[in-house]
Design an enzyme around this catalytic site. Sequence first.
Site, PDB file in Angstrom:
ATOM      1  N   SER A 145       0.963  -1.119  -0.096  1.00 25.50           N
ATOM      2  CA  SER A 145      -0.019   0.277   0.063  1.00 25.50           C
ATOM      3  C   SER A 145       0.977   1.252   0.084  1.00 25.50           C
ATOM      4  O   SER A 145       1.965   1.114   0.280  1.00 25.50           O
ATOM      5  CB  SER A 145      -0.860   0.071   1.312  1.00 25.50           C
ATOM      6  OG  SER A 145      -1.581   1.222   1.593  1.00 25.50           O
ATOM      7  N   TYR A 158      -3.679  -0.578   9.917  1.00 21.36           N
ATOM      8  CA  TYR A 158      -3.496  -0.915   8.550  1.00 21.36           C
ATOM      9  C   TYR A 158      -1.966  -0.578   8.326  1.00 21.36           C
ATOM     10  O   TYR A 158      -1.429  -1.213   7.273  1.00 21.36           O
ATOM     11  CB  TYR A 158      -4.627  -0.020   7.763  1.00 21.36           C
ATOM     12  CG  TYR A 158      -4.752  -0.406   6.215  1.00 21.36           C
ATOM     13  CD1 TYR A 158      -5.110  -1.555   5.667  1.00 21.36           C
ATOM     14  CD2 TYR A 158      -3.897   0.376   5.456  1.00 21.36           C
ATOM     15  CE1 TYR A 158      -4.989  -1.762   4.397  1.00 21.36           C
ATOM     16  CE2 TYR A 158      -3.862   0.366   3.918  1.00 21.36           C
ATOM     17  CZ  TYR A 158      -4.692  -0.987   3.532  1.00 21.36           C
ATOM     18  OH  TYR A 158      -4.400  -0.974   2.084  1.00 21.36           O
TER      19      TYR A 158
END
Length: 253
Positions: A145, A158
């Site tokens: 990410s 996350y």
Amino acid sequence: MILNTFNLQDKVAIVTGCNTGLGQGMAVGLAQAGCHIIGVNRSDATETQALIESLGRRFLGLHVDLARTEDIPGIIDKAVSEFGKIDILVNNAGIIRRNDAIDFSAQDWDDVMSVNLRTAFFMSQAVARQFIAQRSGGKIINIASMLSYQGGVRVPSYTASKSGLLGLTRLLANEWAHENINVNAIAPGYMETNNTEALRCDEQRSREILDRIPAARWGLPEDMMGSVVFLASRASDYVNGHSLAVDGGWLAR
Ligand code: NAP
């Protein structure tokens, strides 16, 4: 010839979380390049199955909750009994929880870390053992990410999981390169999927994000196809521990 090295005819790829979003885009891309697909999801992957079978490729759907690791040996066994081998693993399944760090719960920490990092490691370990038993080498692609590089806000577990996944990609690449196993990552930017629905519904955040993307659009699942085929193919045999950003220029800015 160079284009032949991208050909994945009759390769067998496991793609986790491929019933929708980026996983579906990558599964279809791999199938277009010739792969048969084993899709690992909690829910049905009916649409993905139809897309892949329409390309003349086989699709085996397995219902597994990747929040736990107990079912991983069963995934490997079914893949090998059905197809005789595994060539590629894409660790794509992932979740996100949003809350201020000051209020963030242990549950939201553990849930995200389990799917995004713990399971990705134990799936990689199980598939690497199979690659070694096959004496074939293989390809592992982790879906990282922008938050493997940046801090983000309101997504502490996350960010921790995706930053950890990039470190793990490098470690596994180091340990397994001599077995002809390539471990790499793709770091998607801001893509139009369920994962970013809350962001895209927030008019102000959505505008701020779009204004910062040099390509001036959110990414789409099909934007992942070229990168995943490259990292799954012989064309990337000397690429180890790399993270390829597919982000419309976000990180370059
Ligand atoms: P998505 O549309 O929400 O898809 C997530 C996928 O993961 C679904 O197929 C889901 O299957 C699966 N999954 C989640 N929890 C699972 C579990 N416990 N067991 C089995 N499968 C599970 O999200 P996406 O945007 O395509 O995300 C795919 C990956 O890209 C994720 O790792 C995400 O972090 C990463 N990523 C996305 C973006 C973005 O902008 N969208 C950016 C960077 C990275 P079920 O429906 O069966 O739960």
